[in-house]
Write a protein that holds these residues in place. Structure first.
Motif, PDB file in Angstrom:
ATOM      1  N   ARG A   2       7.038   3.722  -3.058  1.00  0.00           N
ATOM      2  CA  ARG A   2       5.772   4.114  -2.430  1.00  0.00           C
ATOM      3  C   ARG A   2       4.632   3.232  -2.930  1.00  0.00           C
ATOM      4  NH1 ARG A   2       5.827   8.723   1.140  1.00  0.00           N
ATOM      5  NH2 ARG A   2       7.988   9.411   1.161  1.00  0.00           N
ATOM      6  N   TRP A   3       4.657   2.907  -4.219  1.00  0.00           N
ATOM      7  CA  TRP A   3       3.633   2.007  -4.771  1.00  0.00           C
ATOM      8  C   TRP A   3       3.747   0.625  -4.134  1.00  0.00           C
ATOM      9  CZ3 TRP A   3      -0.201  -0.635  -6.180  1.00  0.00           C
ATOM     10  CH2 TRP A   3      -0.119  -1.770  -6.976  1.00  0.00           C
ATOM     11  N   LEU A   4       4.970   0.123  -4.015  1.00  0.00           N
ATOM     12  CA  LEU A   4       5.151  -1.207  -3.421  1.00  0.00           C
ATOM     13  C   LEU A   4       4.663  -1.236  -1.968  1.00  0.00           C
ATOM     14  CD1 LEU A   4       8.691  -2.223  -4.763  1.00  0.00           C
ATOM     15  CD2 LEU A   4       6.445  -2.860  -5.679  1.00  0.00           C
ATOM     16  N   LEU A   5       4.943  -0.179  -1.229  1.00  0.00           N
ATOM     17  CA  LEU A   5       4.494  -0.129   0.164  1.00  0.00           C
ATOM     18  C   LEU A   5       2.972  -0.140   0.256  1.00  0.00           C
ATOM     19  CD1 LEU A   5       7.005   2.458   1.683  1.00  0.00           C
ATOM     20  CD2 LEU A   5       6.895  -0.007   2.146  1.00  0.00           C
ATOM     21  N   GLN A   6       2.304   0.549  -0.642  1.00  0.00           N
ATOM     22  CA  GLN A   6       0.840   0.514  -0.655  1.00  0.00           C
ATOM     23  C   GLN A   6       0.338  -0.879  -1.010  1.00  0.00           C
ATOM     24  OE1 GLN A   6      -1.471   2.736   0.257  1.00  0.00           O
ATOM     25  NE2 GLN A   6       0.106   4.173   0.893  1.00  0.00           N
ATOM     26  N   ARG A   7       1.018  -1.525  -1.946  1.00  0.00           N
ATOM     27  CA  ARG A   7       0.567  -2.856  -2.366  1.00  0.00           C
ATOM     28  C   ARG A   7       0.744  -3.884  -1.252  1.00  0.00           C
ATOM     29  NH1 ARG A   7       2.634  -6.985  -6.979  1.00  0.00           N
ATOM     30  NH2 ARG A   7       0.730  -8.221  -7.049  1.00  0.00           N
ATOM     31  N   THR A   8       1.776  -3.717  -0.416  1.00  0.00           N
ATOM     32  CA  THR A   8       1.983  -4.679   0.672  1.00  0.00           C
ATOM     33  C   THR A   8       0.804  -4.698   1.640  1.00  0.00           C
ATOM     34  OG1 THR A   8       3.187  -3.060   2.032  1.00  0.00           O
ATOM     35  CG2 THR A   8       4.507  -4.472   0.580  1.00  0.00           C
ATOM     36  N   ARG A   9       0.010  -3.633   1.638  1.00  0.00           N
ATOM     37  CA  ARG A   9      -1.130  -3.556   2.557  1.00  0.00           C
ATOM     38  C   ARG A   9      -2.211  -4.594   2.237  1.00  0.00           C
ATOM     39  NH1 ARG A   9      -3.596   2.125   2.487  1.00  0.00           N
ATOM     40  NH2 ARG A   9      -4.623   1.338   4.360  1.00  0.00           N
ATOM     41  N   ILE A  10      -2.238  -5.074   1.003  1.00  0.00           N
ATOM     42  CA  ILE A  10      -3.280  -6.035   0.628  1.00  0.00           C
ATOM     43  C   ILE A  10      -2.714  -7.445   0.431  1.00  0.00           C
ATOM     44  CG2 ILE A  10      -4.726  -4.263  -0.442  1.00  0.00           C
ATOM     45  CD1 ILE A  10      -3.746  -5.301  -3.185  1.00  0.00           C
ATOM     46  N   LEU A  11      -1.429  -7.636   0.803  1.00  0.00           N
ATOM     47  CA  LEU A  11      -0.796  -8.935   0.626  1.00  0.00           C
ATOM     48  C   LEU A  11      -0.519  -9.596   1.976  1.00  0.00           C
ATOM     49  CD1 LEU A  11       1.902  -8.065  -2.085  1.00  0.00           C
ATOM     50  CD2 LEU A  11      -0.313  -9.166  -2.469  1.00  0.00           C
ATOM     51  N   PRO A  12      -0.514 -10.934   2.012  1.00  0.00           N
ATOM     52  CA  PRO A  12      -0.060 -11.619   3.236  1.00  0.00           C
ATOM     53  C   PRO A  12       1.384 -11.234   3.539  1.00  0.00           C
ATOM     54  CG  PRO A  12      -1.041 -13.160   1.657  1.00  0.00           C
ATOM     55  CD  PRO A  12      -0.888 -11.858   0.931  1.00  0.00           C
ATOM     56  N   GLY A  13       1.794 -11.345   4.793  1.00  0.00           N
ATOM     57  CA  GLY A  13       3.128 -10.926   5.195  1.00  0.00           C
ATOM     58  C   GLY A  13       4.246 -11.524   4.364  1.00  0.00           C
ATOM     59  N   GLY A  53      -5.963  -2.639 -14.785  1.00  0.00           N
ATOM     60  CA  GLY A  53      -5.110  -2.945 -13.642  1.00  0.00           C
ATOM     61  C   GLY A  53      -5.936  -2.788 -12.385  1.00  0.00           C
ATOM     62  N   PHE A  54      -6.896  -3.700 -12.221  1.00  0.00           N
ATOM     63  CA  PHE A  54      -7.931  -3.546 -11.190  1.00  0.00           C
ATOM     64  C   PHE A  54      -7.376  -3.534  -9.775  1.00  0.00           C
ATOM     65  CE2 PHE A  54     -11.354  -5.598 -14.142  1.00  0.00           C
ATOM     66  CZ  PHE A  54     -11.401  -4.421 -14.875  1.00  0.00           C
ATOM     67  N   GLU A  55      -6.289  -4.268  -9.529  1.00  0.00           N
ATOM     68  CA  GLU A  55      -5.742  -4.309  -8.170  1.00  0.00           C
ATOM     69  C   GLU A  55      -5.253  -2.926  -7.749  1.00  0.00           C
ATOM     70  OE1 GLU A  55      -2.968  -7.484  -6.160  1.00  0.00           O
ATOM     71  OE2 GLU A  55      -1.691  -5.926  -7.008  1.00  0.00           O
ATOM     72  N   ARG A  56      -4.424  -2.305  -8.581  1.00  0.00           N
ATOM     73  CA  ARG A  56      -3.876  -0.994  -8.232  1.00  0.00           C
ATOM     74  C   ARG A  56      -4.958   0.075  -8.199  1.00  0.00           C
ATOM     75  NH1 ARG A  56      -1.444   3.514 -10.857  1.00  0.00           N
ATOM     76  NH2 ARG A  56      -1.654   2.565 -12.910  1.00  0.00           N
ATOM     77  N   LYS A  57      -5.902  -0.010  -9.115  1.00  0.00           N
ATOM     78  CA  LYS A  57      -6.946   1.020  -9.201  1.00  0.00           C
ATOM     79  C   LYS A  57      -7.998   0.873  -8.096  1.00  0.00           C
ATOM     80  CE  LYS A  57      -5.493   3.107 -12.984  1.00  0.00           C
ATOM     81  NZ  LYS A  57      -5.110   4.538 -13.034  1.00  0.00           N
ATOM     82  N   GLY A  58      -7.991  -0.256  -7.375  1.00  0.00           N
ATOM     83  CA  GLY A  58      -8.861  -0.391  -6.215  1.00  0.00           C
ATOM     84  C   GLY A  58     -10.258  -0.897  -6.504  1.00  0.00           C
ATOM     85  N   LEU A  59     -10.401  -1.755  -7.515  1.00  0.00           N
ATOM     86  CA  LEU A  59     -11.742  -2.241  -7.841  1.00  0.00           C
ATOM     87  C   LEU A  59     -12.351  -3.063  -6.707  1.00  0.00           C
ATOM     88  CD1 LEU A  59     -14.094  -2.430  -9.762  1.00  0.00           C
ATOM     89  CD2 LEU A  59     -12.970  -4.364 -10.916  1.00  0.00           C
ATOM     90  N   ALA A  60     -11.543  -3.843  -5.998  1.00  0.00           N
ATOM     91  CA  ALA A  60     -12.091  -4.640  -4.888  1.00  0.00           C
ATOM     92  C   ALA A  60     -12.743  -3.731  -3.847  1.00  0.00           C
ATOM     93  CB  ALA A  60     -10.986  -5.480  -4.241  1.00  0.00           C
ATOM     94  N   SER A  61     -12.086  -2.624  -3.515  1.00  0.00           N
ATOM     95  CA  SER A  61     -12.665  -1.682  -2.553  1.00  0.00           C
ATOM     96  C   SER A  61     -13.926  -1.038  -3.116  1.00  0.00           C
ATOM     97  CB  SER A  61     -11.645  -0.598  -2.196  1.00  0.00           C
ATOM     98  OG  SER A  61     -10.597  -1.128  -1.417  1.00  0.00           O
ATOM     99  N   ALA A  62     -13.926  -0.749  -4.411  1.00  0.00           N
ATOM    100  CA  ALA A  62     -15.101  -0.136  -5.040  1.00  0.00           C
ATOM    101  C   ALA A  62     -16.302  -1.063  -4.973  1.00  0.00           C
ATOM    102  CB  ALA A  62     -14.785   0.235  -6.484  1.00  0.00           C
TER     103      ALA A  62
END
Length: 375
Positions: free
Chosen positions: A108-119, A214-223
């Motif tokens: 589930r974590w990997l699937l969420q991470r794929t949302r911010i990665l190129p294909g 772990g800024f990527e997982r915690k969503g700092l870019a969105s913040a």
């Protein structure tokens, strides 16, 4: 002599980690029970207690898969040799009696991470040898006949385990983390003003805190994107080797003067008390302790649908829940948060929500669970 021997397995004990704080609180709560407390770990960095038996299990490793597989094999051999009455693992190791799913479901974590990665990177991520190893180990653990119970810290994780591994719902126990609401309390006006002055934050600005490494997982870019274009400020407490990239993002969006990067802090309480709300649009997180800490300090919370802590948020009453990548919704939530000193209703509702999440309740739930295996 105590009649029952409990072993808790955690590969690396870091005092600032969420799982480790659960272990520490659980062991402290259980210390007056008829249980001999054991910890199997590769590395123990916490304070050693007189009645805790620490078993260092540190086999040679030469890569991530070797690290995980080696520790799993060595830890399992150790607990089989010691013949503990109950083995509670915080690692994905087949053969344990109880597994605490503090890291959620890896797929589930990997699937969420794929949302911010190129294909192409998303495809590589899902086929990576290490991640395939973790997913296989996880599946083997849930299918192992020895597994008697699973502890989750969020209903979201319970549902994911049922859907992904067909585990009987009766085996899965949701036990929320605890918070010391006598230590994590709202700050008074004078203290709050002094903290803001120290951080060069305007006394009349709405200030958000972001707490986590772990800024990527915690969503700092969105913040950062949610803060950009608003008059709000953001305190970032935590560390990440890619911090320069997030500073550059803030500069590109023209909000660098509204953000304070403070690095890792041993004590987070002052930063909650200097803030008006917690902003944590995490990509995936079972239930971060920082949500409980912030709410106990009287802060409303903005978090994501893929965070188990969203279960504690009543939309518009003690915070807001958005998709982790929905910047429009996040920005609207940011602008809806009031200055606490002018409107404390959301903050009071947040603190009230977590008052039942006490260490005593956590202790009672764990003891009740363990007694099922000791009778």
């Amino acid at each position: 002599m105590k009649h029952h021997r409990l072993a808790i397995v955690r590969q690396k004990y870091r005092p600032d980690g969420g799982a480790e704080r659960f272990v520490s609180r659980a062991l402290s709560a259980l210390s007056n029970q008829d249980l001999e407390l054991n910890v199997i770990t590769r590395e123990w960095q916490g304070e050693k207690q007189d009645d805790w038996h620490i078993h260092i299990c540190d086999p040679f490793k030469w890569g991530r898969i070797s690290r995980e597989r080696g520790f799993a094999q060595a830890a399992r051999a150790l607990w089989q040799q010691q013949q503990f009455d109950i083995v509670q693992s915080h690692e994905r190791i087949p053969g344990c009696d109880i597994y605490r799913a503090g890291d959620g479901v890896h797929r589930r974590w990997l699937l969420q991470r794929t949302r911010i990665l190129p294909g192409w990177r998303a495809r590589m991520l899902m086929n990576d040898r290490y991640h395939r190893y973790v997913m296989n180990a996880e599946r083997e653990m849930y299918q192992a006949p020895e597994l008697k119970a699973v502890i989750c810290n969020a209903a979201m994780i319970k549902q994911e385990i049922i859907e992904d591994f067909a585990v009987d719902a009766e085996k899965i126990h949701v036990i929320y983390n605890s918070i010391d609401s006598t230590r994590f309390t709202p700050g008074d006006s004078a203290h709050r003003s002094a903290l803001r002055q120290k951080l060069d934050l305007p006394s009349n600005a709405v200030v958000f805190c972001f707490v986590g490494s772990g800024f990527e997982r915690k969503g700092l870019a969105s913040a950062i994107q949610a803060i950009a274009g608003t008059p709000a400020y953001l305190i970032v407490v935590g560390q990440d080797k890619a911090e320069k990239r997030y500073r550059a993002l803030a500069a590109t969006l023209g909000c660098e003067k509204q953000i304070r990067f403070l690095g890792m802090q041993k004590e987070t309480l002052p930063y909650y008390q200097a803030s008006d709300a917690l902003l944590l649009p995490t990509l995936y997180d079972p239930f971060p302790n920082v949500i409980l800490e912030a709410m106990a300090c009287g802060l409303p919370v903005i978090t994501s649908k893929s965070c188990g802590g969203a279960e504690f948020i009543a939309q518009g009453e003690n915070g807001f829940v958005c998709d982790a990548l929905d910047i429009t919704a996040l920005k609207a939530s940011v602008t809806a948060i009031p200055l606490l000193e002018k409107n404390y209703n959301m903050g009071m509702a947040a603190r009230k929500k977590v008052m039942d999440a006490t260490p005593e309740r956590l202790s009672s739930q764990l003891i009740s669970l363990y007694k099922n295996f000791m009778d």
